[in-house]
Design a protein around this motif. Structure first.
Motif, PDB file in Angstrom:
ATOM      1  N   LEU A   4       1.019  -1.157   0.003  1.00  0.00           N
ATOM      2  CA  LEU A   4      -0.098   0.057  -0.076  1.00  0.00           C
ATOM      3  C   LEU A   4       0.761   1.260   0.141  1.00  0.00           C
ATOM      4  O   LEU A   4       1.876   1.349   0.600  1.00  0.00           O
ATOM      5  CB  LEU A   4      -0.778  -0.050   1.240  1.00  0.00           C
ATOM      6  CG  LEU A   4      -1.935  -0.889   1.274  1.00  0.00           C
ATOM      7  CD1 LEU A   4      -2.853  -0.550   2.605  1.00  0.00           C
ATOM      8  CD2 LEU A   4      -3.027  -0.750   0.149  1.00  0.00           C
ATOM      9  N   LYS A   6       0.911   5.404   0.473  1.00  0.00           N
ATOM     10  CA  LYS A   6       0.099   6.729   0.662  1.00  0.00           C
ATOM     11  C   LYS A   6       0.519   7.964  -0.054  1.00  0.00           C
ATOM     12  O   LYS A   6       1.522   8.175  -0.424  1.00  0.00           O
ATOM     13  CB  LYS A   6       0.194   6.903   2.193  1.00  0.00           C
ATOM     14  CG  LYS A   6      -1.103   7.469   2.800  1.00  0.00           C
ATOM     15  CD  LYS A   6      -0.640   8.235   4.299  1.00  0.00           C
ATOM     16  CE  LYS A   6      -0.616   7.149   5.358  1.00  0.00           C
ATOM     17  NZ  LYS A   6      -0.365   7.810   6.519  1.00  0.00           N
ATOM     18  N   ALA A   8      -0.935  11.941  -1.650  1.00  0.00           N
ATOM     19  CA  ALA A   8      -1.772  13.059  -1.527  1.00  0.00           C
ATOM     20  C   ALA A   8      -1.838  13.649  -3.131  1.00  0.00           C
ATOM     21  O   ALA A   8      -0.753  13.704  -3.675  1.00  0.00           O
ATOM     22  CB  ALA A   8      -1.094  14.039  -0.535  1.00  0.00           C
TER      23      ALA A   8
ATOM     24  N   MET B   1       0.653  15.588  -7.496  1.00  0.00           N
ATOM     25  CA  MET B   1       0.766  14.285  -6.698  1.00  0.00           C
ATOM     26  C   MET B   1       2.156  14.265  -5.885  1.00  0.00           C
ATOM     27  O   MET B   1       3.126  14.629  -6.159  1.00  0.00           O
ATOM     28  CB  MET B   1       1.162  13.058  -7.730  1.00  0.00           C
ATOM     29  CG  MET B   1       1.406  11.585  -7.067  1.00  0.00           C
ATOM     30  SD  MET B   1       1.877  10.403  -8.265  1.00  0.00           S
ATOM     31  CE  MET B   1       3.475  10.663  -8.408  1.00  0.00           C
ATOM     32  N   LYS B   2       1.923  13.796  -4.682  1.00  0.00           N
ATOM     33  CA  LYS B   2       3.033  13.778  -3.807  1.00  0.00           C
ATOM     34  C   LYS B   2       2.859  12.309  -3.015  1.00  0.00           C
ATOM     35  O   LYS B   2       1.817  12.095  -2.395  1.00  0.00           O
ATOM     36  CB  LYS B   2       2.968  14.873  -2.675  1.00  0.00           C
ATOM     37  CG  LYS B   2       4.041  14.910  -1.874  1.00  0.00           C
ATOM     38  CD  LYS B   2       3.604  16.111  -0.776  1.00  0.00           C
ATOM     39  CE  LYS B   2       4.296  16.212   0.481  1.00  0.00           C
ATOM     40  NZ  LYS B   2       3.689  17.047   1.617  1.00  0.00           N
ATOM     41  N   ILE B   3       4.091  11.671  -2.859  1.00  0.00           N
ATOM     42  CA  ILE B   3       4.023  10.448  -2.056  1.00  0.00           C
ATOM     43  C   ILE B   3       4.310  10.897  -0.519  1.00  0.00           C
ATOM     44  O   ILE B   3       5.363  11.309  -0.157  1.00  0.00           O
ATOM     45  CB  ILE B   3       5.181   9.714  -2.643  1.00  0.00           C
ATOM     46  CG1 ILE B   3       5.133   9.257  -4.132  1.00  0.00           C
ATOM     47  CG2 ILE B   3       5.173   8.232  -2.019  1.00  0.00           C
ATOM     48  CD1 ILE B   3       4.336   8.692  -4.726  1.00  0.00           C
ATOM     49  N   LEU B   4       3.277  10.277   0.094  1.00  0.00           N
ATOM     50  CA  LEU B   4       3.336  10.534   1.638  1.00  0.00           C
ATOM     51  C   LEU B   4       4.236   9.540   2.276  1.00  0.00           C
ATOM     52  O   LEU B   4       5.156   9.530   3.164  1.00  0.00           O
ATOM     53  CB  LEU B   4       2.011  10.785   2.373  1.00  0.00           C
ATOM     54  CG  LEU B   4       1.101  11.959   1.798  1.00  0.00           C
ATOM     55  CD1 LEU B   4      -0.117  11.897   2.270  1.00  0.00           C
ATOM     56  CD2 LEU B   4       1.934  13.235   2.157  1.00  0.00           C
ATOM     57  N   GLU B   5       3.915   8.100   1.778  1.00  0.00           N
ATOM     58  CA  GLU B   5       4.562   7.007   2.190  1.00  0.00           C
ATOM     59  C   GLU B   5       4.572   6.130   1.301  1.00  0.00           C
ATOM     60  O   GLU B   5       3.598   5.638   0.772  1.00  0.00           O
ATOM     61  CB  GLU B   5       3.518   6.564   3.497  1.00  0.00           C
ATOM     62  CG  GLU B   5       4.473   5.761   4.808  1.00  0.00           C
ATOM     63  CD  GLU B   5       3.532   5.418   5.854  1.00  0.00           C
ATOM     64  OE1 GLU B   5       3.661   4.254   6.227  1.00  0.00           O
ATOM     65  OE2 GLU B   5       2.640   5.986   6.041  1.00  0.00           O
ATOM     66  N   ALA B   6       5.815   5.717   1.021  1.00  0.00           N
ATOM     67  CA  ALA B   6       6.104   5.011  -0.061  1.00  0.00           C
ATOM     68  C   ALA B   6       5.453   3.373   0.014  1.00  0.00           C
ATOM     69  O   ALA B   6       4.824   2.700  -0.695  1.00  0.00           O
ATOM     70  CB  ALA B   6       7.551   4.798  -0.692  1.00  0.00           C
ATOM     71  N   GLN B   7       5.759   2.946   1.299  1.00  0.00           N
ATOM     72  CA  GLN B   7       5.213   1.518   1.509  1.00  0.00           C
ATOM     73  C   GLN B   7       4.580   1.681   3.072  1.00  0.00           C
ATOM     74  O   GLN B   7       5.304   1.694   3.941  1.00  0.00           O
ATOM     75  CB  GLN B   7       6.307   0.535   1.258  1.00  0.00           C
ATOM     76  CG  GLN B   7       5.873  -0.540   1.800  1.00  0.00           C
ATOM     77  CD  GLN B   7       6.819  -1.693   1.221  1.00  0.00           C
ATOM     78  OE1 GLN B   7       7.923  -1.608   0.789  1.00  0.00           O
ATOM     79  NE2 GLN B   7       6.584  -3.189   1.559  1.00  0.00           N
ATOM     80  N   SER B   8       3.451   1.700   3.119  1.00  0.00           N
ATOM     81  CA  SER B   8       2.585   1.963   4.435  1.00  0.00           C
ATOM     82  C   SER B   8       2.243   0.632   4.799  1.00  0.00           C
ATOM     83  O   SER B   8       2.087   0.396   6.145  1.00  0.00           O
ATOM     84  CB  SER B   8       1.565   2.884   4.375  1.00  0.00           C
ATOM     85  OG  SER B   8       0.627   2.343   3.756  1.00  0.00           O
ATOM     86  N   ALA B   9       2.143  -0.381   3.970  1.00  0.00           N
ATOM     87  CA  ALA B   9       1.814  -1.798   4.535  1.00  0.00           C
ATOM     88  C   ALA B   9       2.086  -2.874   3.360  1.00  0.00           C
ATOM     89  O   ALA B   9       2.103  -2.346   2.166  1.00  0.00           O
ATOM     90  CB  ALA B   9       0.403  -1.964   5.010  1.00  0.00           C
ATOM     91  N   ALA B  10       2.128  -3.819   3.765  1.00  0.00           N
ATOM     92  CA  ALA B  10       2.208  -5.151   2.636  1.00  0.00           C
ATOM     93  C   ALA B  10       0.950  -5.916   2.689  1.00  0.00           C
ATOM     94  O   ALA B  10       0.284  -6.007   3.671  1.00  0.00           O
ATOM     95  CB  ALA B  10       3.180  -6.002   3.006  1.00  0.00           C
ATOM     96  N   LEU B  11       0.443  -6.391   1.346  1.00  0.00           N
ATOM     97  CA  LEU B  11      -0.696  -7.123   1.202  1.00  0.00           C
ATOM     98  C   LEU B  11      -0.477  -8.388   0.815  1.00  0.00           C
ATOM     99  O   LEU B  11       0.493  -8.551  -0.008  1.00  0.00           O
ATOM    100  CB  LEU B  11      -1.696  -6.475   0.535  1.00  0.00           C
ATOM    101  CG  LEU B  11      -2.067  -5.027   0.836  1.00  0.00           C
ATOM    102  CD1 LEU B  11      -3.255  -4.443  -0.422  1.00  0.00           C
ATOM    103  CD2 LEU B  11      -3.337  -4.958   2.224  1.00  0.00           C
ATOM    104  N   VAL B  16      -5.715  -8.617  -1.709  1.00  0.00           N
ATOM    105  CA  VAL B  16      -5.919  -7.799  -2.814  1.00  0.00           C
ATOM    106  C   VAL B  16      -7.076  -8.429  -3.836  1.00  0.00           C
ATOM    107  O   VAL B  16      -7.936  -7.862  -4.451  1.00  0.00           O
ATOM    108  CB  VAL B  16      -4.708  -7.908  -3.814  1.00  0.00           C
ATOM    109  CG1 VAL B  16      -4.971  -7.323  -5.456  1.00  0.00           C
ATOM    110  CG2 VAL B  16      -3.453  -7.264  -3.095  1.00  0.00           C
ATOM    111  N   HIS B  19     -10.418  -7.486  -2.313  1.00  0.00           N
ATOM    112  CA  HIS B  19     -10.651  -6.021  -2.815  1.00  0.00           C
ATOM    113  C   HIS B  19     -11.355  -6.006  -4.015  1.00  0.00           C
ATOM    114  O   HIS B  19     -12.240  -4.974  -4.395  1.00  0.00           O
ATOM    115  CB  HIS B  19      -9.467  -5.168  -2.443  1.00  0.00           C
ATOM    116  CG  HIS B  19      -9.543  -3.680  -2.877  1.00  0.00           C
ATOM    117  ND1 HIS B  19     -10.206  -2.948  -1.800  1.00  0.00           N
ATOM    118  CD2 HIS B  19      -9.439  -2.851  -3.856  1.00  0.00           C
ATOM    119  CE1 HIS B  19     -10.070  -1.800  -2.315  1.00  0.00           C
ATOM    120  NE2 HIS B  19      -9.577  -1.757  -3.489  1.00  0.00           N
ATOM    121  N   LEU B  61      -8.863   0.805 -15.429  1.00  0.00           N
ATOM    122  CA  LEU B  61      -9.067  -0.061 -14.091  1.00  0.00           C
ATOM    123  C   LEU B  61      -9.712  -1.500 -14.315  1.00  0.00           C
ATOM    124  O   LEU B  61      -9.364  -2.495 -13.952  1.00  0.00           O
ATOM    125  CB  LEU B  61     -10.107   0.673 -13.209  1.00  0.00           C
ATOM    126  CG  LEU B  61     -10.496   0.197 -11.879  1.00  0.00           C
ATOM    127  CD1 LEU B  61      -9.276  -0.268 -11.016  1.00  0.00           C
ATOM    128  CD2 LEU B  61     -11.536   0.783 -11.221  1.00  0.00           C
TER     129      LEU B  61
END
Lengths: 205, 192
Positions: A4, A6, A8, B1-11, B16, B19, B61
């Motif tokens: 995942l 994140k 903005a 576009m701004k990446i806040l967190e490249a990897q916040s979790a693994a799925l 997937v 989802h 999509l």
């Protein structure tokens, strides 16, 4: 295989979409922008996972677009180093084997990352693996297990036009924005049939 | 576009998969709801109801979702099994079962995605397995935990499916080649 990320971003909703629920319009907008696209050093975006926050919609001057600042998480295809994945052989050249999955086609196993005894068969254009008593084929379309070793990123940001007739050549030499270099040298790697089905070794010519 | 967190979790693949399936259902529901609403509004006016772009999800999509679901369902992926060997509690149960051994997060994810049930398969996933879990006993115990949580794959069916898939792809490829030949012949006729 999936992570995942994140992000903005500013979402602009066109008047045609005002009929939709706001959350749905934002979701469609994000998916249209990101799904099936590669972000450099992030990976191949699959789709929106969840919407974390959205600002009030603001209409800018001169257009009817509603501007919304959103924060959201995307599902991204980005296998980690040494992850084992499944794919299919799409073709082979003396340099190595190309592997694809249904949704991602830029996986390459260089010849030196195949097990010892693997060689390219010129007549059939496939790799073979010679063990003590049998010759096994890396046939095209065979389902294989491989290990992710390296990533290759190619930023496709537009470069300065060179002008003239060379333009088309430049266009054709495009490289994929995100590629994976994999290996199949360890035992258990390569075509699943070799390992999962004990009888198959005898069936293979 | 701004990446806040490249990897916040693994799925895991299962997450997937759910989802995507839910997303498909949501779009499908939205489409029918909208069409029904339009039908009511236009009742008696004799106008044909057109499908509009608002009914559809973005094309990129749709492509992604179809291709990825096909990949996830294809043998030998455990997601292709019926009944589905996963549910909401699967991940928790597997983590509890494997607690006696020291696995990394990546290894757990691979175990969930690939469901190894033979020592050879486990060996590909677990780095330096011989040093970390020496002896058959440990390895068989690990495999039995995996099997208890994720079930046992139907080996025969899987190999059959894999062979069938490969053959189908080969036939399709040959079909393509024939098509190409025909078109070149036709071209030659036109020229002649």
């Amino acid at each position: 295989m999936f992570i995942l990320t994140k992000i903005a971003d500013l979402v602009q909703i066109v008047p045609e979409d005002f009929e939709k629920e706001a959350s749905q319009a934002i979701e469609d907008n994000i998916n249209a922008k990101y799904a099936n696209r590669v972000i450099q050093k992030i990976g191949l975006c699959i789709c929106l996972y969840d919407l974390l926050s959205a600002s009030e919609g603001l209409i800018g001057h001169g257009t009817g677009l509603v501007n919304v600042n959103v924060e959201f998480r995307l599902i991204v295809f980005r296998p980690f180093k040494h992850e084992v994945l499944l794919g299919k052989i799409s073709s082979a050249t003396p340099e190595g084997i190309r592997i694809r999955t249904n949704f991602f086609k830029d996986i390459f196993v260089p010849q030196h990352r195949l097990p010892e005894g693997a060689a390219f068969n010129d007549a059939e254009q496939v790799f073979t693996w010679t063990t003590e008593d049998t010759v096994l084929y890396y046939d095209n379309h065979e389902t294989v297990r491989f290990r992710v070793e390296e990533e290759r990123w190619h930023d496709q940001a537009p470069t300065k036009a060179t002008g003239g007739e060379n333009d088309q050549d430049v266009e054709e030499r495009k490289v994929s924005p995100y590629g994976i270099i994999a290996s199949m040298e360890d035992s258990g790697m390569g075509p699943c049939l070799w390992w999962d089905d004990v009888d198959v070794a005898e069936e293979v010519e | 576009m701004k990446i806040l967190e490249a990897q916040s979790a693994a799925l895991t693949n299962y997450e997937v998969y759910t989802h995507l399936v839910q997303q498909d259902e949501r779009y499908e529901r939205r489409k029918t709801e909208r069409l029904e609403r339009l039908k009511k509004e236009k009742k008696g006016k004799g106008k044909a109801i057109k499908q509009e772009h608002a009914d559809r999800r973005p094309g990129n999509l749709a492509t992604m979702s179809i291709e990825l679901l096909n990949y996830l369902r294809e043998a030998p992926s455990p997601l292709g099994c019926k009944p589905l060997p996963y549910d909401e509690k699967t991940i928790k149960r597997l983590l509890e079962g494997l607690r006696p051994w020291d696995f990394t997060k990546g290894e757990i994810i691979m175990i969930l995605n690939l469901r190894p049930t033979k020592p050879e398969n486990l060996n590909t996933i677990v780095e330096e397995m011989e040093e970390r879990f020496p002896g058959d006993e440990d390895q068989l115990a690990i495999l039995s935990v995996i099997e208890a949580v994720l079930g046992r794959p139907d080996g025969d069916a899987e190999t059959k499916a894999m062979k069938a898939n490969a053959n189908k792809a080969r036939e399709a490829e040959q079909g393509d080649e024939e098509d190409v030949e025909i078109t070149t012949e036709q071209k030659m006729d036109v020229d002649g």
